[in-house]
Design a protein around this motif. Structure first.
Motif, PDB file in Angstrom:
ATOM      1  N   GLU A 133       0.821  -1.215   0.000  1.00 41.22           N
ATOM      2  CA  GLU A 133       0.000   0.000   0.000  1.00 41.22           C
ATOM      3  C   GLU A 133       0.852   1.261   0.000  1.00 41.22           C
ATOM      4  O   GLU A 133       0.560   2.218  -0.711  1.00 41.22           O
ATOM      5  CB  GLU A 133      -0.948   0.024   1.210  1.00 41.22           C
ATOM      6  CG  GLU A 133      -1.707   1.345   1.283  1.00 41.22           C
ATOM      7  CD  GLU A 133      -2.867   1.366   2.253  1.00 41.22           C
ATOM      8  OE1 GLU A 133      -3.041   0.425   3.034  1.00 41.22           O
ATOM      9  OE2 GLU A 133      -3.616   2.359   2.199  1.00 41.22           O
ATOM     10  N   ASP A 193      -0.840  -5.003   2.940  1.00 36.60           N
ATOM     11  CA  ASP A 193      -1.346  -3.796   3.605  1.00 36.60           C
ATOM     12  C   ASP A 193      -0.779  -3.821   5.023  1.00 36.60           C
ATOM     13  O   ASP A 193      -1.189  -4.642   5.846  1.00 36.60           O
ATOM     14  CB  ASP A 193      -2.882  -3.796   3.636  1.00 36.60           C
ATOM     15  CG  ASP A 193      -3.435  -2.444   4.092  1.00 36.60           C
ATOM     16  OD1 ASP A 193      -2.672  -1.679   4.710  1.00 36.60           O
ATOM     17  OD2 ASP A 193      -4.619  -2.171   3.833  1.00 36.60           O
ATOM     18  N   VAL A 231      -0.942  -1.663   7.539  1.00 30.12           N
ATOM     19  CA  VAL A 231      -1.888  -1.240   8.584  1.00 30.12           C
ATOM     20  C   VAL A 231      -3.255  -1.078   7.891  1.00 30.12           C
ATOM     21  O   VAL A 231      -3.523  -0.045   7.274  1.00 30.12           O
ATOM     22  CB  VAL A 231      -1.475   0.100   9.232  1.00 30.12           C
ATOM     23  CG1 VAL A 231      -2.476   0.499  10.331  1.00 30.12           C
ATOM     24  CG2 VAL A 231      -0.060   0.032   9.813  1.00 30.12           C
ATOM     25  N   ASP A 232      -4.085  -2.096   7.938  1.00 30.17           N
ATOM     26  CA  ASP A 232      -5.417  -1.956   7.354  1.00 30.17           C
ATOM     27  C   ASP A 232      -6.349  -1.465   8.466  1.00 30.17           C
ATOM     28  O   ASP A 232      -6.532  -2.135   9.483  1.00 30.17           O
ATOM     29  CB  ASP A 232      -5.921  -3.281   6.777  1.00 30.17           C
ATOM     30  CG  ASP A 232      -7.204  -3.061   5.998  1.00 30.17           C
ATOM     31  OD1 ASP A 232      -7.259  -2.102   5.205  1.00 30.17           O
ATOM     32  OD2 ASP A 232      -8.162  -3.819   6.200  1.00 30.17           O
ATOM     33  N   TRP A 264      -4.690  -4.568  -1.890  1.00 27.78           N
ATOM     34  CA  TRP A 264      -4.011  -4.958  -0.644  1.00 27.78           C
ATOM     35  C   TRP A 264      -4.985  -5.072   0.540  1.00 27.78           C
ATOM     36  O   TRP A 264      -4.665  -5.708   1.525  1.00 27.78           O
ATOM     37  CB  TRP A 264      -2.887  -3.971  -0.314  1.00 27.78           C
ATOM     38  CG  TRP A 264      -3.297  -2.529  -0.448  1.00 27.78           C
ATOM     39  CD1 TRP A 264      -4.045  -1.811   0.426  1.00 27.78           C
ATOM     40  CD2 TRP A 264      -2.987  -1.651  -1.537  1.00 27.78           C
ATOM     41  NE1 TRP A 264      -4.229  -0.536  -0.050  1.00 27.78           N
ATOM     42  CE2 TRP A 264      -3.589  -0.410  -1.255  1.00 27.78           C
ATOM     43  CE3 TRP A 264      -2.248  -1.792  -2.734  1.00 27.78           C
ATOM     44  CZ2 TRP A 264      -3.488   0.695  -2.115  1.00 27.78           C
ATOM     45  CZ3 TRP A 264      -2.151  -0.702  -3.588  1.00 27.78           C
ATOM     46  CH2 TRP A 264      -2.764   0.519  -3.275  1.00 27.78           C
ATOM     47  N   ASP A 265      -6.167  -4.458   0.431  1.00 26.62           N
ATOM     48  CA  ASP A 265      -7.165  -4.565   1.509  1.00 26.62           C
ATOM     49  C   ASP A 265      -7.834  -5.942   1.523  1.00 26.62           C
ATOM     50  O   ASP A 265      -8.284  -6.396   2.576  1.00 26.62           O
ATOM     51  CB  ASP A 265      -8.295  -3.530   1.330  1.00 26.62           C
ATOM     52  CG  ASP A 265      -7.810  -2.096   1.388  1.00 26.62           C
ATOM     53  OD1 ASP A 265      -7.049  -1.778   2.297  1.00 26.62           O
ATOM     54  OD2 ASP A 265      -8.217  -1.295   0.508  1.00 26.62           O
TER      55      ASP A 265
END
Ligand SMILES: O=P(O)(O)OC(CO)CO
Ligand SMILES: [Mg+2]
Length: 286
Positions: free
Chosen positions: A72, A90, A92-93, A219-220
């Motif tokens: 990300e 990701d 830090v989602d 990436w989420d």
């Protein structure tokens, strides 16, 4: 080779745990908050630092050039998914949650080979829940097998959707209109944890029946897609067609009946694709 990617899968779990520890240490510290695509699309030094730790660990383990990376915070101009072994990360989602101390923040690490997702790891670090799945090998939370809900009646369901970070009134109107129509079917409830990766894991554990969103990034949802499928669920485009990782559109559900009912209500709007491809027609299978 009998089980070529098992070592990578196990290492991804290790790296996700290490990344989650860093997030936990940094959540209570003073943080500088910057913005990206809009004034409500937040990013912090922790996002960048954790992504560097993850990619650095993977490069040290597997070599600088053996694999490709879509992250990300390090993918500037679109991302290209090739046939090469590729990590989709990701760090830090749920950055907004992280900034506010809202207790759902996840590390999401997926791995694709020949454009097919091979495994996914989602570490919901504040809850200390390690979700993981590998193609054909089942889905787990903290080493316990997980499976989707068996509810097929939408009026007995909980559905997740999110508001996203685009505050263009016309788009917000469509998002709320969709939510209103689904709420009034009626369903038992609408929810949202603030992290797409965690939302998909909630589908995978059977806590909710479905999660859909337009505007998320590859990436989420890449890791969550493997986890939902391996837990017995389905992952589709919001039109009912096949899921396209780069389309920024995703519907995950426990069962086709729930998915079909939701699709009737979704007001689709255009978003630019992650890979920069101009327009792809999304075929509907329902
Ligand atoms: O917090 P992030 O990584 O920006 O992701 C959001 C969606 O874009 C929550 O899933
Ligand atoms: Mg995210």
């Amino acid at each position: 080779m009998a089980d070529e990617w098992q070592e990578a899968y196990e290492f991804a779990v290790e790296v996700a745990r290490k990344a989650g520890m860093v997030i936990k240490q940094e959540i209570d510290k003073e943080m500088k908050v910057l913005t990206k695509s809009s004034t409500v699309d937040l990013v912090t030094k922790t996002d960048e630092r954790v992504e560097k730790i993850i990619i650095g660990s993977l490069k040290t383990k597997f070599g600088e050039k053996a694999h490709k990376f879509i992250g990300e915070e390090s993918t500037e101009k679109g991302c290209e998914l090739t046939d090469a072994p590729t990590w989709i990360i990701d760090p830090v989602d749920g950055t907004t949650n992280f900034v506010h101390g809202f207790p759902f923040v996840a590390v999401s690490i997926a791995f694709a080979v020949k454009k097919e997702l091979e495994f996914g790891v989602v570490y919901s670090c504040l809850e200390d829940k390690m979700y993981r799945a590998r193609n054909g090998k089942g889905a787990f939370c903290n080493d316990e097998p997980i499976s989707v809900s068996d509810v097929k009646d939408i009026t007995k369901s909980i559905i997740i959707s999110e508001h996203g970070t685009d505050r263009t009134p016309a788009k917000v109107e469509k998002i709320f209109s969709t939510m209103q129509k689904i709420l009034c079917i009626p369903v038992h409830g609408l929810r949202g944890s603030g992290t797409a990766a965690t939302n998909m894991c909630l589908v995978a554990t059977g806590a909710v029946e479905a999660f859909f969103e337009i505007g998320i990034h590859c990436w989420d949802v890449a890791a969550g897609a493997v986890i939902v499928r391996e837990a017995g669920g389905i992952v589709l485009d919001v039109s009912g067609g096949p899921f396209d990782l780069m389309s920024r559109r995703m519907l995950s559900a426990n069962h086709e009946d729930i998915a079909k009912r939701i699709i009737k209500e979704i007001e689709v709007f255009e978003v630019p694709r992650d890979d920069g491809v101009k327009h792809l027609q999304q075929p509907s299978s329902f």
